[in-house]
Scaffold this motif. Structure first.
Motif, PDB file in Angstrom:
ATOM      1  N   VAL A 189      -6.587   3.562   4.420  1.00  0.00           N
ATOM      2  CA  VAL A 189      -6.064   2.417   3.674  1.00  0.00           C
ATOM      3  C   VAL A 189      -5.958   1.198   4.600  1.00  0.00           C
ATOM      4  O   VAL A 189      -6.250   0.073   4.209  1.00  0.00           O
ATOM      5  CB  VAL A 189      -4.675   2.771   3.096  1.00  0.00           C
ATOM      6  N   GLU A 198      -8.658   8.996   2.935  1.00  0.00           N
ATOM      7  CA  GLU A 198      -9.077   7.627   2.597  1.00  0.00           C
ATOM      8  C   GLU A 198      -8.281   6.681   3.483  1.00  0.00           C
ATOM      9  O   GLU A 198      -7.037   6.657   3.406  1.00  0.00           O
ATOM     10  CB  GLU A 198      -8.768   7.343   1.118  1.00  0.00           C
ATOM     11  N   HIS A 223       0.837  -1.208   0.000  1.00  0.00           N
ATOM     12  CA  HIS A 223       0.000   0.000   0.000  1.00  0.00           C
ATOM     13  C   HIS A 223       0.870   1.257   0.000  1.00  0.00           C
ATOM     14  O   HIS A 223       1.875   1.312   0.710  1.00  0.00           O
ATOM     15  CB  HIS A 223      -0.865   0.070   1.261  1.00  0.00           C
ATOM     16  N   ARG A 270      -4.185   9.304   1.142  1.00  0.00           N
ATOM     17  CA  ARG A 270      -4.244   7.910   1.600  1.00  0.00           C
ATOM     18  C   ARG A 270      -3.620   7.821   2.996  1.00  0.00           C
ATOM     19  O   ARG A 270      -2.457   8.189   3.193  1.00  0.00           O
ATOM     20  CB  ARG A 270      -3.503   7.015   0.606  1.00  0.00           C
TER      21      ARG A 270
END
Ligand SMILES: O=P(O)(O)OC[C@H]1O[C@H](OP(=O)(O)OP(=O)(O)O)[C@H](O)[C@@H]1O
Ligand SMILES: Nc1ncnc2[nH]cnc12
Length: 171
Positions: free
Chosen positions: A143, A141, A48, A114
């Protein structure tokens, strides 16, 4: 081979009668254990990409900052009330041993960034859920939510449905 669970000390009846407190200070004072814990936290994240790591006061700051540095990401402190100097977003919550609230600076996360949420312990999940709400209020967001340890018997994971939740150690 370093077994991280050997560096976590159980303290009965702290901070209240009936609570078995997981004390990470033996781990923090051993640099090899810290390195191993950091390696394992980064492994949980896999491939990620992350713009910001949010660490929750206070024990989420220790590894949150180290993770952010390793990732080349920014670090954002999520703090207890009245500690952050600039304009904040705030939300109250209940935890295993009382009530509290968390705050974050309104400009800490940009829309669409993120975010990795990090804390040392996932217990009832109240703290992490509120942290997720505040991150999303800013347009972040989420993750992954990662923790050094999860107290599985308290079912905190249920409050975090819909998020990727990972822990290095489970009790
Ligand atoms: O899953 P929950 O039941 O919400 O509990 C987990 C939270 O409790 C502890 O923090 P605490 O509020 O004791 O603060 P500290 O990190 O400053 O010791 C821990 O570091 C987590 O942040
Ligand atoms: N039992 C526990 N030990 C350490 N931190 C905690 N946070 C919430 N519950 C905890």
């Amino acid at each position: 081979m370093i077994h991280l669970d050997k560096f976590i000390r159980d303290i009965p009846n702290f901070p209240k009668e009936g609570i078995r407190f997981k004390d990470i200070t033996p781990l923090l004072k051993d640099p090899r254990a810290v390195k191993e814990a950091l390696t394992q936290l980064l492994e949980l994240l896999g491939n990620h990409t992350i713009d910001k790591v949010v660490g929750i006061e206070s024990r989420g700051f220790f590894f949150g900052m180290l993770i952010a540095q390793e990732l080349g990401a920014g670090f954002v402190p999520m703090r207890k009330p009245g500690k952050l100097p600039y304009t904040t977003f705030s939300e109250k919550y209940e935890l295993e041993y009382g009530f509290d609230a968390l705050e974050i600076h309104e400009d800490a996360i940009a829309n669409g960034e993120r975010v990795l949420l990090h804390d040392d312990v996932l217990a009832t999940g109240g703290t992490a859920k509120v942290a997720c709400n505040l991150i999303e209020k800013l347009g972040g967001e989420i993750v992954q939510c990662n923790f050094l340890m999860e107290l599985s018997f308290l079912n905190g994971i249920e409050k975090l449905q819909g998020y990727e939740v990972k822990s290095v150690l489970k009790y």
